[in-house]
Motif scaffolding. Structure first.
Motif, mmCIF file in Angstrom:
data_model
loop_
_atom_site.group_PDB
_atom_site.id
_atom_site.type_symbol
_atom_site.label_atom_id
_atom_site.label_comp_id
_atom_site.label_asym_id
_atom_site.label_seq_id
_atom_site.Cartn_x
_atom_site.Cartn_y
_atom_site.Cartn_z
ATOM 1 N N GLU A 81 15.935 40.506 -6.624
ATOM 2 C CA GLU A 81 15.325 41.558 -5.804
ATOM 3 C C GLU A 81 15.272 42.905 -6.530
ATOM 4 N N ASP A 82 16.267 43.205 -7.384
ATOM 5 C CA ASP A 82 16.319 44.511 -8.057
ATOM 6 C C ASP A 82 15.249 44.657 -9.137
ATOM 7 N N SER A 106 11.322 47.927 -3.945
ATOM 8 C CA SER A 106 11.877 47.144 -2.835
ATOM 9 C C SER A 106 10.793 46.255 -2.219
ATOM 10 N N LYS A 107 11.237 45.343 -1.377
ATOM 11 C CA LYS A 107 10.321 44.390 -0.741
ATOM 12 C C LYS A 107 9.264 45.119 0.097
ATOM 13 N N GLU A 159 8.212 48.228 -0.224
ATOM 14 C CA GLU A 159 7.293 48.955 -1.112
ATOM 15 C C GLU A 159 6.303 48.000 -1.764
ATOM 16 N N ARG A 160 6.786 46.807 -2.173
ATOM 17 C CA ARG A 160 5.875 45.814 -2.783
ATOM 18 C C ARG A 160 4.817 45.385 -1.772
#
Length: 170
Positions: free
Chosen positions: A72-73, A47-48, A50-51
């Motif tokens: 996004e996935d 996910s954003k 987590e990135r």
């Protein structure tokens, strides 16, 4: 009151998960740094949030990191050791979703150099022969036709009262 307590509990749980994720990423990045034969590491799509945590961990560790993937996935992070920082060509390959192949990149670079050399030879061989003479009337022929200007010039009469303003207009 009950909803507020539930929200607070959820927020604390999310915070705990983020802290745990950060610790896990710090361990993975630490292992990556110690792995001598590994110039780069690709992480699973995440996910954003987590990135962004992983980018932060990589930056603190002195590594270079980039995100790749379209939607996004499927977006994932790649971490590079500073001494193996990726070239622009390598980054472009990852952005296109291709695997980086140094041999193919070298071949492409050689082909580009050959094309540049051929272009230089063509430039040195002299200027290109001049093109056909261009007449502005040719450019507008589709609008005015061939005879329109001549016919208009024949029928035009000079205004005899040019410069004179009639009394009614004063």
């Amino acid at each position: 009151p009950e909803q507020a307590a539930r929200m607070k509990k959820l927020q604390e749980q999310e915070k705990r998960q983020k802290v745990e994720f950060r610790k896990r990423m710090e361990q993975e990045v630490s292992q990556f740094i110690q792995a001598t034969g590994e110039p780069r590491r690709r992480f699973q799509p995440m996910s954003k949030i987590e990135r962004s945590i992983l980018h932060d961990v990589a930056e603190v560790a002195g590594l270079t990191s980039f995100s790749f993937g379209d939607d996004e996935d499927n977006r994932y992070v790649m971490v590079f050791k500073k001494e193996f920082a990726p070239s622009d060509e390598e980054l472009e390959a990852y952005r296109r979703g291709e695997e980086w192949d140094p041999a193919r990149a070298e071949e492409r670079r050689r082909l580009r150099e050959l094309a540049a050399q051929q272009e230089e030879v063509e430039l040195e061989s002299g200027p290109a022969p001049p093109g056909p003479p261009n007449d502005y009337k040719d450019k507008y022929r589709h609008l005015i036709g061939c005879e329109a200007a001549k016919a208009a010039a024949r029928t035009m009469e000079a205004n005899k009262a040019y410069g004179c303003v009639p009394m009614a207009n004063k």
